[in-house]
Write a protein that holds these residues in place. Structure first.
Motif, short mmCIF file in Angstrom:
data_model
loop_
_atom_site.label_atom_id
_atom_site.label_comp_id
_atom_site.label_asym_id
_atom_site.label_seq_id
_atom_site.Cartn_x
_atom_site.Cartn_y
_atom_site.Cartn_z
N LEU A 32 25.74 12.57 45.59
CA LEU A 32 24.26 12.04 46.30
C LEU A 32 23.40 13.28 46.25
N MET A 33 24.02 14.54 46.37
CA MET A 33 22.99 15.50 46.23
C MET A 33 22.31 15.80 44.90
N SER A 34 23.45 15.46 43.93
CA SER A 34 22.68 15.55 42.62
C SER A 34 22.00 14.72 42.31
N ASP A 35 21.98 13.50 42.93
CA ASP A 35 20.79 12.25 42.70
C ASP A 35 19.78 12.70 43.53
N LEU A 36 20.02 13.30 44.50
CA LEU A 36 18.78 14.01 45.23
C LEU A 36 17.90 14.87 44.51
N VAL A 37 18.53 15.66 43.77
CA VAL A 37 17.89 16.62 42.85
C VAL A 37 17.00 15.89 41.61
N LEU A 38 17.96 14.85 41.13
CA LEU A 38 17.19 13.88 40.01
C LEU A 38 15.79 13.40 40.65
N PHE A 39 16.06 12.66 41.69
CA PHE A 39 14.84 12.12 42.41
C PHE A 39 13.66 13.21 42.75
N ALA A 40 13.90 14.30 43.07
CA ALA A 40 13.22 15.33 43.29
C ALA A 40 12.33 15.88 42.20
N VAL A 41 13.23 15.83 41.21
CA VAL A 41 12.54 16.34 40.06
C VAL A 41 11.27 15.23 39.42
N ILE A 42 11.68 13.82 39.52
CA ILE A 42 10.85 12.78 39.07
C ILE A 42 9.72 12.50 40.32
N PHE A 43 9.89 13.04 41.41
CA PHE A 43 8.83 13.04 42.27
C PHE A 43 7.81 13.88 41.96
N ALA A 44 8.35 15.25 41.74
CA ALA A 44 7.63 16.50 41.25
C ALA A 44 6.83 16.09 40.09
N THR A 45 7.35 15.50 39.20
CA THR A 45 6.77 14.83 37.78
C THR A 45 5.72 13.85 38.06
N PHE A 46 5.86 13.19 39.04
CA PHE A 46 4.93 12.14 39.54
C PHE A 46 3.74 12.86 40.11
N ALA A 47 4.05 13.99 41.01
CA ALA A 47 3.05 14.56 41.81
C ALA A 47 2.18 15.27 40.79
N GLY A 180 27.95 1.98 51.69
CA GLY A 180 26.76 2.31 52.61
C GLY A 180 26.22 3.32 52.52
N MET A 181 26.80 4.64 52.00
CA MET A 181 26.13 5.86 52.11
C MET A 181 25.02 5.65 50.78
N PHE A 182 25.53 5.32 49.76
CA PHE A 182 24.78 5.02 48.62
C PHE A 182 23.47 4.05 49.16
N TRP A 183 23.60 3.15 49.53
CA TRP A 183 22.60 2.15 49.82
C TRP A 183 21.61 2.55 50.71
N HIS A 184 22.07 3.43 51.54
CA HIS A 184 21.21 3.97 52.64
C HIS A 184 20.22 5.12 51.96
N PHE A 185 21.21 5.85 51.24
CA PHE A 185 20.30 6.74 50.31
C PHE A 185 19.16 5.99 49.56
N LEU A 186 19.50 5.02 48.94
CA LEU A 186 18.48 4.21 48.08
C LEU A 186 17.32 3.68 49.06
N ASP A 187 17.60 3.48 50.29
CA ASP A 187 16.52 3.16 51.23
C ASP A 187 15.76 4.18 51.57
N ILE A 188 16.15 5.49 51.70
CA ILE A 188 15.43 6.47 52.11
C ILE A 188 14.47 7.07 51.01
N VAL A 189 15.08 6.88 49.56
CA VAL A 189 14.47 7.30 48.66
C VAL A 189 12.94 6.31 48.38
N TRP A 190 13.40 4.92 48.85
CA TRP A 190 12.12 3.97 48.59
C TRP A 190 11.10 4.34 49.71
N ILE A 191 11.41 4.55 50.66
CA ILE A 191 10.44 5.12 51.96
C ILE A 191 9.60 6.29 51.27
N GLY A 192 10.53 7.22 50.62
CA GLY A 192 9.51 8.25 49.84
C GLY A 192 8.54 7.66 48.82
#
Length: 203
Positions: A32-47, A180-192
């Motif tokens: 999950l932490m590695s996936d968080l890094v992936l999304f952080a990079v994509i969010f930064a690219t979008f910014a 459940g951990m994975f699904w809640h993680f996706l929910d948090i990412v979607w809020i972002g």
């Protein structure tokens, strides 16, 4: 084999099962932490690219906020029903787990269908990922999240079958917890995504 030996063997097996489950949860946290890094990079690219319209449409031209809010409600409610499934699993209520997983799956499928329709509409109107830097970053970010939701739904279907066939064994409950951990993680990412991409794009 004596009763004492059987008891020791059973206790040893339970300890091994507990250690295995603990290691799996720890490994999943690392994922999950590695996936968080992936999304952080994509969010930064979008910014960086979110204002590179290349003469094309902006978020205000493309996004329909009530529609996206409907998508968001699907995912938020699916997170709640997923939490219900986890609570029911801890209480040993197999039928409630199956019901909650089925509702979660349908809500997730509804979210994914709405996202696919949004992508289809934009692409058919000539506003695909190659239109501008903004759209390229948009499709990458939202599409990556959608791909994760798709994987989550496949995982959920497999878990549903395991609960139905094997019941709420320790290994099945461990898988349920990671799901459940994975699904809640996706929910948090979607809020972002909703806040950064859609709200910011429209306002």
């Amino acid at each position: 084999m004596s009763d004492y030996a059987l008891t020791l063997d059973r206790a040893g097996e339970e300890d091994r099962e507990l250690e295995r489950a603990t290691n799996q949860v720890f490994g999943f946290w690392i994922y999950l932490m590695s996936d968080l890094v992936l999304f952080a990079v994509i969010f930064a690219t979008f910014a960086v690219l979110c204002r590179n319209y290349a003469g094309g449409p902006t978020g205000r031209d493309l996004f329909h906020l009530p529609y996206v809010l409907g998508e968001t409600m699907f995912l938020l409610f699916s997170s709640a029903t997923c939490g219900l499934a986890m609570a029911a699993a801890q209480s040993g209520k197999k039928n409630l787990v199956l019901f909650a997983l089925a509702v979660t799956f349908l809500l997730g499928l509804g979210f994914l269908s709405m996202e696919a329709k949004e992508f289809q509409r934009m692409i058919l109107n000539g506003d695909g990922p190659s239109r501008s830097g903004f759209l390229s970053a948009f499709f990458t970010l939202v599409g990556t999240h959608g791909a994760h939701v798709c994987v989550g739904l496949l995982w959920m279907a497999v878990t549903f079958a395991q609960v139905g066939l094997k019941g709420l064994s320790a290994s099945v409950q461990s898988r349920l917890m990671r799901l459940g951990m994975f699904w809640h993680f996706l929910d948090i990412v979607w809020i972002g995504v909703f806040t950064t991409v859609y709200l910011r794009g429209v306002l």
